[in-house]
Design an enzyme around this catalytic site. Structure first.
Site, short mmCIF file in Angstrom:
data_model
loop_
_atom_site.label_atom_id
_atom_site.label_comp_id
_atom_site.label_asym_id
_atom_site.label_seq_id
_atom_site.Cartn_x
_atom_site.Cartn_y
_atom_site.Cartn_z
N LYS A 22 0.85 -1.21 0.00
CA LYS A 22 0.00 0.00 0.00
C LYS A 22 0.88 1.25 0.00
CE LYS A 22 -1.65 1.33 4.16
NZ LYS A 22 -1.36 2.70 4.57
N ARG A 91 -4.68 10.31 5.37
CA ARG A 91 -3.70 11.41 5.41
C ARG A 91 -2.65 11.26 4.34
NH1 ARG A 91 0.73 11.46 7.05
NH2 ARG A 91 0.75 13.54 7.93
N ARG A 120 0.28 13.84 13.45
CA ARG A 120 0.61 13.69 12.03
C ARG A 120 0.82 15.04 11.33
NH1 ARG A 120 -0.87 8.47 10.72
NH2 ARG A 120 0.77 8.53 9.17
N ASP A 303 5.07 0.03 12.07
CA ASP A 303 3.83 -0.59 11.56
C ASP A 303 3.72 -2.05 11.96
OD1 ASP A 303 3.80 1.24 8.40
OD2 ASP A 303 3.32 1.81 10.44
N ILE A 325 8.26 6.41 17.13
CA ILE A 325 7.88 7.18 15.94
C ILE A 325 6.61 8.00 16.17
CG2 ILE A 325 7.34 7.03 13.47
CD1 ILE A 325 10.15 6.00 14.05
N ARG A 395 -8.26 -0.99 5.16
CA ARG A 395 -7.41 0.06 4.56
C ARG A 395 -6.09 -0.53 4.11
NH1 ARG A 395 -6.56 5.26 7.97
NH2 ARG A 395 -5.33 5.56 6.11
C1 EPZ Z 1 4.40 6.73 6.66
O1 EPZ Z 1 3.61 7.71 7.30
C2 EPZ Z 1 3.50 5.51 6.48
N1 EPZ Z 1 2.37 5.88 5.62
C3 EPZ Z 1 3.00 5.03 7.83
O2 EPZ Z 1 2.23 3.86 7.62
C4 EPZ Z 1 4.21 4.68 8.69
O3 EPZ Z 1 3.76 4.28 9.98
C5 EPZ Z 1 5.14 5.90 8.80
O4 EPZ Z 1 5.51 6.36 7.49
C6 EPZ Z 1 6.41 5.60 9.57
O5 EPZ Z 1 7.09 4.55 8.95
C7 EPZ Z 1 2.57 5.94 4.27
O6 EPZ Z 1 3.65 5.71 3.78
C8 EPZ Z 1 1.37 6.29 3.45
P1 EPZ Z 1 6.36 10.03 8.85
P2 EPZ Z 1 4.12 9.24 7.39
O7 EPZ Z 1 6.21 11.33 8.14
O8 EPZ Z 1 4.97 9.55 6.23
C9 EPZ Z 1 6.70 13.22 12.36
C10 EPZ Z 1 0.42 2.47 7.86
O9 EPZ Z 1 0.14 1.83 8.85
N2 EPZ Z 1 6.54 14.24 11.31
O10 EPZ Z 1 7.51 9.15 8.49
O11 EPZ Z 1 2.94 10.08 7.67
C11 EPZ Z 1 5.45 12.35 12.53
O12 EPZ Z 1 4.54 12.98 13.42
C12 EPZ Z 1 0.86 3.90 7.98
O13 EPZ Z 1 0.47 1.99 6.69
C13 EPZ Z 1 6.63 15.58 11.67
O14 EPZ Z 1 6.83 15.93 12.83
O15 EPZ Z 1 5.03 9.19 8.68
C14 EPZ Z 1 6.02 11.07 13.11
O16 EPZ Z 1 6.23 11.27 14.50
C15 EPZ Z 1 0.56 4.43 9.35
N3 EPZ Z 1 6.46 16.53 10.71
C16 EPZ Z 1 7.38 10.95 12.43
O17 EPZ Z 1 7.70 12.27 11.93
C17 EPZ Z 1 6.25 16.20 9.39
O18 EPZ Z 1 6.14 17.12 8.54
C18 EPZ Z 1 7.41 9.99 11.25
O19 EPZ Z 1 6.33 10.32 10.42
C19 EPZ Z 1 6.16 14.82 9.04
C20 EPZ Z 1 6.32 13.86 10.01
#
Ligand code: EPZ
Length: 420
Positions: A22, A91, A120, A303, A325, A395
């Site tokens: 996905k 999102r 997020r 995940d 994370i 999902r």
């Molecule tokens: C991706 O989400 C995945 N989703 C998530 O999978 C996964 O859990 C996550 O990466 C971590 O591996 C997709 O790829 C569609 P991040 P993403 O930006 O990109 C903080 C699932 O179960 N952050 O890597 O949204 C954030 O709050 C989903 O399939 C900021 O602070 O995650 C988090 O604490 C759930 N500011 C950390 O970074 C930002 O601008 C990592 O988030 C962006 C992120």
């Protein structure tokens, strides 16, 4: 609404194949906005999030057909925005931001808002786009981004962000000059996106490392791509086999994408024999409590944290599961406690004291991976469990009850009149 009814205690035995990822399919679908013509994507999993991304791309102007391969043509645009009613359900809609700014020079995206696992934010995405010359406006829950011409920049993410890295790669591909992304996400899904963009004519090097260099090009051409298999589904199935005392061969996924998880599962007592594209999991005499801390790739995937916690809830001894994370990714804990699990949460730490066996109960899914952890719990519990709000599960897991029943699980999907 629907629910899953699972009668626990059946060991998973046989062979099962993993579907496409996905989290690779979503950014690759969004990248189709960056070039006119027909994009053909193979191995796209049949999931709710994929259907949401299809609705979003159609809203923007793409023509999409899905019969086996997913075919996307975006020759004209009706909109440059991702509306709230779509973004609030997924999102990952934020992934159209980079492509729209790169191609149309502007985008209006509903702020994703929080979800069950955390706030997020997208501040890192926006800061990076600003460094590339974009103007950012936040108004009425939307972010408006405009840039007559994005230019290359040296971007350093102060936190590793998967979709942030993906958005900036896509924005940089059509920007003027060179962009270097430092502290980039190394997830295989980022690499799969980069591979597709290179097939479209992009100039990208370093994908899969923490430093990615992109040389801007004037335009891109459409391309065909086969989506990589879903490592998180594979890891989830391995844990389901382990907790049910099973003997399961999980096929069609690059094992090197799950090295840390396989290491931890072996430490926990599973016997795992691997080839390049399969893992044969046999339960050992018992499960051993094993500490785990989530981390960006190639560390232990956040995940897989909820699923691993379920495994540890019936292991011998006490362990600590540390989530680094997301700030609220223990929503599965109260539900597991209803099934008898002995888990105490303190901030980002969960102390899991193994018990002999979980007991079946009616439980509620709260987010995608939490629902997977409840399925795993129900598969091993004594008695019958009902898992409600399984739209969370749909999902991210394709045909989960078919896959599990094909290897021996007693699991059925039923309407859930109780829509609480
Ligand atoms: C991706 O989400 C995945 N989703 C998530 O999978 C996964 O859990 C996550 O990466 C971590 O591996 C997709 O790829 C569609 P991040 P993403 O930006 O990109 C903080 C699932 O179960 N952050 O890597 O949204 C954030 O709050 C989903 O399939 C900021 O602070 O995650 C988090 O604490 C759930 N500011 C950390 O970074 C930002 O601008 C990592 O988030 C962006 C992120």
């Amino acid at each position: 609404m629907e629910k899953l009814i699972i009668k626990g205690g059946k060991p998973l035995e046989g062979e099962v194949e993993v579907s496409g990822a996905k989290n690779a399919a979503l950014p690759i679908m969004a990248s189709s906005l960056m070039a006119d013509g027909l994009h053909v994507l193979e191995g796209v999993p049949n999931l709710r999030d994929i259907k949401t991304m299809i609705s979003l791309l159609e809203h923007i102007g793409s023509k999409i057909s899905w019969a086996g391969d997913l075919k996307i043509t975006t020759d004209n645009y009706n909109a440059d925005e991702a509306p709230y009613d779509l973004v609030k359900t997924m999102r990952a809609s934020i992934l159209v931001l980079g492509p729209l700014v790169a191609r149309l020079k502007k985008a209006k995206i509903s702020l994703p808002g929080g979800c069950a696992i955390g706030a997020r934010p997208i501040d890192l995405h926006l800061k990076a786009l600003e460094a590339m010359g974009a103007k950012i406006e936040l108004r009425e829950g939307y972010v408006k981004v405009s840039a007559p011409k994005l230019h290359g920049a040296n971007i350093t993410f102060d936190k590793i962000t998967v979709t942030g890295t993906e958005n900036i790669i896509m924005a940089a591909v059509l920007a003027e000059g060179k962009t270097i992304i430092s502290n980039a996400a190394r997830e295989p899904e980022v690499t799969d996106l980069a591979c597709h963009l290179v097939n479209m004519g992009a100039k990208i090097s370093g994908a899969g490392t923490d430093k990615i260099t992109i040389e801007g090009v004037a335009n891109l051409r459409p391309a065909k791509h086969k989506i990589i298999p879903d490592r998180i589904e594979a890891g989830t199935l391995m844990m389901a086999a382990g907790i049910t005392g099973g003997n399961l061969k999980i096929k069609n996924f690059p094992v090197e994408m799950l090295q840390t998880a396989i290491l931890k599962l072996s430490e926990a007592g599973l016997h795992i024999e691997t080839g390049d594209t399969y893992a044969h999991v046999k339960a050992g005499p018992g499960l051993k409590a094993t500490n785990v801390t989530t981390a960006p790739y190639p560390g232990f995937a956040t995940d897989l944290q909820a699923q691993f916690m379920t495994l540890m809830s019936v292991a011998e001894g006490t362990c600590i599961v540390t989530e680094t994370i997301f700030e609220n990714r223990f929503m599965h804990v109260p539900e597991l406690q209803r099934m008898g699990a002995d888990i105490r949460v303190d901030g980002g730490f969960a102390v899991v004291k193994g018990i002999k066996r979980l007991r079946g109960a009616p439980v509620m899914a709260t987010d995608l991976r939490a629902s997977a952890s409840l399925v795993i719990a129900a598969l091993s519990a004594k008695g019958t469990s009902e898992i409600r709000r399984i739209y969370h599960l749909d999902r991210g897991y394709e045909a989960i009850e078919q896959k599990l029943s094909s290897v021996g699980a007693d699991i059925v999907r039923a309407p859930d009149g109780d829509a609480r």
